[in-house]
Structures are given as structure tokens and as C-alpha cells.
Design an enzyme around this catalytic site. Structure first.
Site, short mmCIF file in Angstrom:
data_model
loop_
_atom_site.label_atom_id
_atom_site.label_comp_id
_atom_site.label_asym_id
_atom_site.label_seq_id
_atom_site.Cartn_x
_atom_site.Cartn_y
_atom_site.Cartn_z
N HIS A 466 0.78 -1.09 -0.04
CA HIS A 466 0.28 0.16 0.09
C HIS A 466 0.94 1.24 -0.02
CE1 HIS A 466 -3.57 2.45 1.42
NE2 HIS A 466 -2.60 2.82 1.78
N GLU A 467 1.59 1.12 0.44
CA GLU A 467 2.62 1.82 0.91
C GLU A 467 3.39 2.22 0.04
OE1 GLU A 467 1.61 5.19 3.10
OE2 GLU A 467 0.75 3.16 4.01
ZN ZN Z 1 -2.74 5.21 1.89
#
Ligand code: ZN
Length: 677
Positions: A466-467
Site C-alpha cells: 500500500h505505502e
Molecule cells: Zn494510503
């Protein structure tokens, strides 16, 4: 060009040599310089065009950003008293400077002059549209006394939101629980036991030490057989920074939250908005508060029957199999894990040995290599703020440099919880300059214990993906102007598209073959275990969906319904929201809002719904990969070209439609979540 007084030795900050006492004078210098240069610029011939106005201003902003972003980052990840003092001393000055720019009528007129010119490129036009909009949202057309009030409110909000975050960090660190009797930790996996032991040893103690950091809190809630221990830890965690916190009430965020809501409301009304939600939506994809409320309530309605079934099943299971008393908040994760283990015959802990950090990183880099043709290599010998931090270089398929990132993976004291991406340096390419983006990627994973590498759960692998998606958005931008490059200028409710779409690949068999490798044998995750992981993907997805919707509705409603005569009504509104959507009812002492930093100290105020909003986009965008090939290089290239490289240079909807060939629909999100609309 003026060099950067805080970081004089080249393009990257020299973190280890930062003296907190040098911060404020350097920021003072920069602000004074910016003010002087701006005045000179506006005093010159009043015949502004792109090169004579926008470019110099982008450079002034960038210089300030390159000085401040690393300071702000250090304040989050290696917080200390002197740094905190320096950071807080600068906040009002930066807030005042930003307000001044927004209120500068001569500057506003100059921008309007540039915007009226022919021959601007579409990105230039977008930057100017945003700028004119932001002048209005900063109150450029307000009378003097209202401008003064706007400035005071902005300054006070900067101070209060920083204080909220400090209180939460301090409260989190103030609580710990020493355990001398191993029996009390029955049920906990060895990774957690080793961490607790290491934590105790680091503080010169025997036995095991539990803290409220995620790698400690989560395993206790999930695995500790000792119900009383779970209750104790839950009670501490959910009352952090409140009047009920067992380790002290000096970090109580209660009054701060009220003040923040009141000031946001006043700010919105100064600008002619009915409430803060209207102001928040002025820069987002969503067009009205009602549209967002309808969106959230529609999702809640579709998810609720499934969530109710899930909770009933869990309660029945706990009673029948364990003769458990009626479920309390501190039992949910514990019995959910037991049910998961029984139904799918594996636990999150079984996966950890297959996800040692070096292997996961290699796999992640492999995935973005196949999708986008990227090559990612670690650079040694770069100065950082902690020995665990690493630095990487990103090159594209043609070998061209695209950006860099710092990777700071592990939880430690004085580091803010959670995971996030932040920009250190923005891409800037004009006027004989070419500056490549640098990102900060921050997580709070379980640190390596002894000689063992850090072993991640699959949830943590998903967080990393995600990051990294946010990081790609920042680093791959080909937009030359910082104000609309990377995540800048992107509508906030679209900004989670690149991050959420990346999560999908860590569920794909082909990707997992390379992502996983047993830390001792090197063996990738076995087919049987993979099948179980896939089967369990949507375990309790109904309850999870409702939880997110509860947060989003709460955030929207406290900002929408704020009434100066009645105050924030934070807990009464939370109670109404829970009556409407929640199936799990937390105990009365739960002080979740007191620690809800996304909306009280992050950028998600009246915008937490963005996660779900962008999930519609990300699920639908990923369905194109499902249709044409998960690793199809053509689709990967299209995503890179239309979304990742474009940053905020066009409207999010236009970019989405260009990639997907049509506007988004909610179907893919419901299908991926296993919820039958
Ligand atoms: Zn995010």
C-alpha cells in the site's frame, strides 16, 4: 540561487548532523528571503507570464519544502524534546507565511493575469485553476478583519493538531506492562514472546514487557488466552490520550478536539461555506456532503446483513467451542483468530516464517519490475536518522533515474505509529533544473529479534505494498511543477487509488512465489497454505467494511453537524453512527476519537470516506488487470502513463476514465470484498 541553509551539502538532507537549535533560525532565514523575493517580483513590471511568475514561485515554495519536509519527518520518527520544541516554534511562522501568500491580492491578480494568457499547456492550466481556487479558499477576497481572523485560526489549528499528535505519542509511550510469570502469556506466538523479552531487556528488565505499540498490542489481542490481560491492554489502548487513560490523564485530547472542530467550523463559515465538510469537498472528487453520505450508507446497507451473520457465527462459535461468556470488545480479535484457524486451518503466525523482510522487498521490487519495468537498487552509505533506515534508487525500463526513497520499517520508541508515505523532495524540472523525487516510506513492523530477520504477517506485507503504491505515485511523476506533481494537487479522495491497487498483487499466486521464502529453508509459501490464505481473504469482510464506514460517517457527521451553541457532540454523534451502522458495540469507556489522528492531526478531516471512495476506483482499475492479465505489461504501462506519471495535472476522474475506458462502478469493490451487492 540560495542554498538550503539546513541541508547545505547537496540534494539529500544530512539527517545525522541536524542540530534542532539550527532549525528555527534557518526557517526564519528562508521565510524572510521568500518574502523579499516575492515582494521584488511583484514590484517589477506588471506583465506576468508563466516564466516570470509561476516558475519563480514554484522554486521559492520548493526551497522551503526541501528544508521543512525532513524536519517534519524527523519530528515524526525520532521525536525528542529539543526537536519538538524547534518544530513547534516554526509551525506558527509557516502557517502565517502560507496565510500571507493566500491573502496577497497583488499575487492573486498576477496569477489571474497569467491564467488569462493564451498558449498554456493543460498541466499549466490545471496548476493555475488550482491556485485560483486555493486563493479563494484561503480568503483572498475577505475584508481585512476577516483575513486577520482567518490567519489566527490557521495558526491555532496548526498548533492544536500538532498537540493532538504529541499527546497520542506520549500517552502511547507512557504505558507498559511488565510480566514476570510466563503463564500469563499463554497462547502468544514465539515472535511476540521474543519481542516482549527484547523490549524488557532493552530497558534493563527481566521477563517480558508489553507496550501499546502495534507489534505488541496486536498479538496480545489476537492470541493471549488470559482474558484479563486482553481486557487490561484493550482498556489502555482505546483510552489513550483521554481522561480515562490508566497511565495518566495529562495527555487528554478532549478539549483539543472540541477546539479543533469549533475552529474548523468558523473557518468554513468565514469562507462562505455552511460547514467544514463543504470546505473539505471543494478540493475533492465528491461533489456534495449528501453524495458522500448516500455513498457510505449505501455500502453500509449492502454490507450489514453479512456483518451481522459474521458476528452471530463468531458469538456462537465462542460459546459452543470455548464456553466463552458473551463477547466483549477485547474478545473479538481473539475468537476471530480461533475461528479462522478452525475454518481455514492456518493462523497469521503460520505465514510469518515465509515473509522475511529481505525476501518480501525483493518480491515487491520484482512485481513493480514486471508491471512498470522498474529497477530498484539499494544505495549504501547514505546518511539517515537511524541505523535501520535504508535508501533505494528507482530506475525505469530505459535505465533513467526516476526517484529515491528512504525505507524505515520497524516500530521503536519515539516514532509515531502506523504506516505512511511522505514526500522529502518533489520533482521539479524547468529553468535549467532537474530535481528527482525522494520519498519517505514509514512502517511500524516487528523489528528483527536477535539474529532472526524481521518476519512479516501477510497483513503487514499488504501494508508495505500500500505505502509503496503512494511512493510510486510520488516518485514516478513526470510532471515538472511540484504543485501538481506526484500526490500534490490530486483530489484527496482519489489519492488512495495507487496505494490500494498495489495491495492486490500480494494476493496473487505468481507474485507470492517470489514474495515468499521461508527464512530458514527458502521454500516459497506452499500451495496448500496459499489456498487457505486465499480462502480466508474475505473472512469477516462485512464487519471490517462496517468498521471503516463507522469511522467515515463519524468523521463526516461531526464536521457536518457542528453547531457552535451545542459544541462538537463528539460522543453523542459517535453513538448515533454506531446505532446506525455498527454491529460490534464497543464499551462505554472506549475513547476511539481521542486517538483518531487521521482526522484530528492528519489530512483526512471530513475526508476519511476517501479510503472507501478510492477503493471503488482501485478495485475497478484492478479489474482491468484481471480482464487483460495480472502482469500484462501493456496494462501496467497504461496505469503508469495515465495515473502514476500524471500526478495532479488533470482531474482524477478524467485520468481514471482514460485508463479504464469508462467511469468507475462499485461492482468490483463488492466482488473483491465478497459482498453480494
Ligand atoms: Zn494510503
Amino acid at each position: 540561487m540560495m542554498s538550503n541553509p539546513l541541508w547545505p551539502h547537496g540534494p539529500l538532507p544530512s539527517f545525522s548532523s541536524l542540530r534542532p537549535e539550527a532549525v528555527e533560525p534557518a526557517i526564519d532565514d528562508l521565510l524572510e528571503n521568500n518574502r523579499r523575493q516575492l515582494a521584488e517580483l511583484l514590484d517589477g513590471p506588471a506583465d506576468f507570464d508563466w516564466q516570470s511568475l509561476v516558475e519563480p514561485l514554484e522554486i521559492l515554495e520548493d526551497r522551503l519544502h526541501r528544508a521543512w519536509a525532513p524536519v517534519s519527518h524527523l519530528n515524526s520518527v525520532v521525536n525528542s524534546e529539543p526537536l519538538r520544541a524547534a518544530y513547534n516554534a516554526c509551525l506558527p511562522k509557516l502557517s502565517d507565511y502560507a496565510t500571507e501568500l493566500g491573502h496577497n491580492e497583488a499575487l492573486y491578480l498576477a496569477y489571474r493575469q497569467v491564467a488569462s494568457r493564451e498558449g498554456l499547456t493543460p498541466p499549466q492550466r490545471k496548476l493555475l485553476d488550482n491556485a485560483l481556487r486555493d486563493f479563494h479558499l484561503a480568503g483572498v477576497d475577505l475584508p481585512a478583519e476577516k483575513k486577520a481572523r482567518f490567519k489566527a485560526i490557521s495558526q491555532e489549528l496548526a498548533r492544536l493538531t500538532a498537540k493532538f499528535s504529541e499527546n497520542l505519542l506520549d500517552a502511547t509511550m507512557a504505558w507498559s506492562r511488565a510480566i514476570e510469570d510466563r503463564v500469563r502469556l499463554a497462547g502468544l506466538p514465539s515472535t511476540a514472546m521474543e519481542l516482549f523479552h527484547q523490549t524488557a531487556a532493552q530497558r534493563g528488565q527481566e521477563g517480558w514487557l508489553l507496550t501499546l505499540e502495534m507489534p505488541s498490542y496486536l498479538p496480545v489481542m489476537t492470541y493471549a488466552d488470559d482474558r484479563e490481560l486482553r481486557r487490561e491492554m484493550y482498556t489502555a489502548y482505546v483510552s489513550r490520550a483521554s481522561e480515562l487513560f490508566p497511565a495518566g490523564t495529562q495527555w487528554d485530547n478532549g478539549a483539543i478536539m472540541e477546539q479543533i472542530l469549533g475552529l474548523r467550523h468558523e473557518l468554513a463559515q468565514l469562507l462562505g461555506c455552511a460547514n467544514y465538510v463543504e470546505l473539505s469537498l471543494a478540493t475533492k472528487m465528491a461533489t456534495s456532503p449528501q453524495q458522500v453520505l448516500d455513498f457510505l450508507r449505501d455500502l453500509a446497507r449492502r454490507s450489514r446483513p453479512q456483518a451481522e451473520r459474521e458476528l452471530q457465527e463468531l458469538a456462537d462459535f465462542a460459546r459452543e467451542r470455548f464456553a466463552a461468556p458473551p463477547l466483549e470488545a477485547w474478545d473479538i480479535a481473539y475468537y476471530a483468530e480461533k475461528l479462522r484457524q478452525e475454518r481455514y486451518a492456518f493462523s497469521q503466525e503460520d505465514l510469518r516464517p515465509y515473509f522475511p523482510v529481505p525476501r518480501v522487498l525483493d518480491g515487491l521490487f520484482g512485481v513493480v519490475g514486471r508491471l512498470f519495468g522498474l529497477h530498484i537498487v539499494e544505495t549504501q552509505g547514505i546518511d539517515t536518522w537511524h541505523p535501520e533506515v535504508r535508501f533505494f534508487e528507482v530506475r525505469d525500463a530505459h535505465g533513467a533515474l526516476r526517484g529515491h526513497f528512504y525505507l524505515d520499517l520497524y516500530a521503536r520508541p519515539n516514532k509515531r505509529g502506523g504506516a505512511w508515505m511522505d514526500d522529502c523532495v518533489n520533482r521539479l524540472a524547468f529553468a535549467d533544473r532537474e530535481q528527482w523525487p525522494v520519498a519517505f516510506l514509514t512502517c511500524n513492523f516487528t523489528p528483527p529479534v536477535g539474529d532472526k530477520p524481521s518476519l512479516l504477517t501477510h497483513d503487514e506485507v499488504e501494508t508495505l505494498f500500500h505505502e509503496f503504491g503512494h511512493g510510486l505515485h510520488h516518485m514516478l511523476t513526470l510532471i515538472d511543477y511540484p504543485a501538481i506533481g506526484g500526490i500534490n494537487g490530486v483530489a484527496w479522495d482519489a489519492v488512495e487509488l495507487p496505494s490500494q491497487i498495489m495491495e492486490n498483487w500480494c494476493w496473487e499466486r505468481e507474485a507470492l512465489a517470489r514474495l515468499s521464502g521461508h527464512w530458514q529453508s527458502g521454500e516459497p509459501i506452499p500451495d496448500e497454505l496459499y489456498a487457505k490464505l486465499r480462502a480466508a481473504k474475505n473472512f469477516h469482510s462485512g464487519m471490517q467494511m462496517l468498521r471503516q464506514l463507522e469511522f467515515a460517517l463519524f468523521d463526516l457527521r461531526i464536521h457536518l453537524e457542528y453547531d457552535p451553541t451545542r459544541g462538537g457532540r463528539i460522543y453523542p454523534i459517535l453513538e448515533e453512527v454506531r446505532q446506525e451502522v455498527a454491529v460490534v458495540r464497543p464499551p462505554a469507556f472506549n475513547r476511539f476519537p481521542h486517538g483518531f489522528s487521521h482526522i484530528f492531526s492528519g489530512g483526512y478531516a471530513a475526508g476519511y470516506y476517501s479510503y472507501k471512495w478510492a477503493e471503488v476506483l482501485s478495485a475497478d482499475a484492478f479489474s482491468r488487470f484481471e480482464e487483460e492479465g495480472i502482469f500484462d505489461p501493456g496494462v501496467g504501462a497504461a496505469f503508469m502513463r495515465e495515473i502514476l506519471e500524471k500526478g495532479g495535472s488533470e482531474d482524477a476522474m478524467a485520468l481514471f476514465v482514460r485508463f479504464r475506458g469508462r467511469p468507475p462502478t462499485i461492482d468490483a469493490l463488492l466482488r473483491h470484498s465478497g459482498i453480494a451487492g
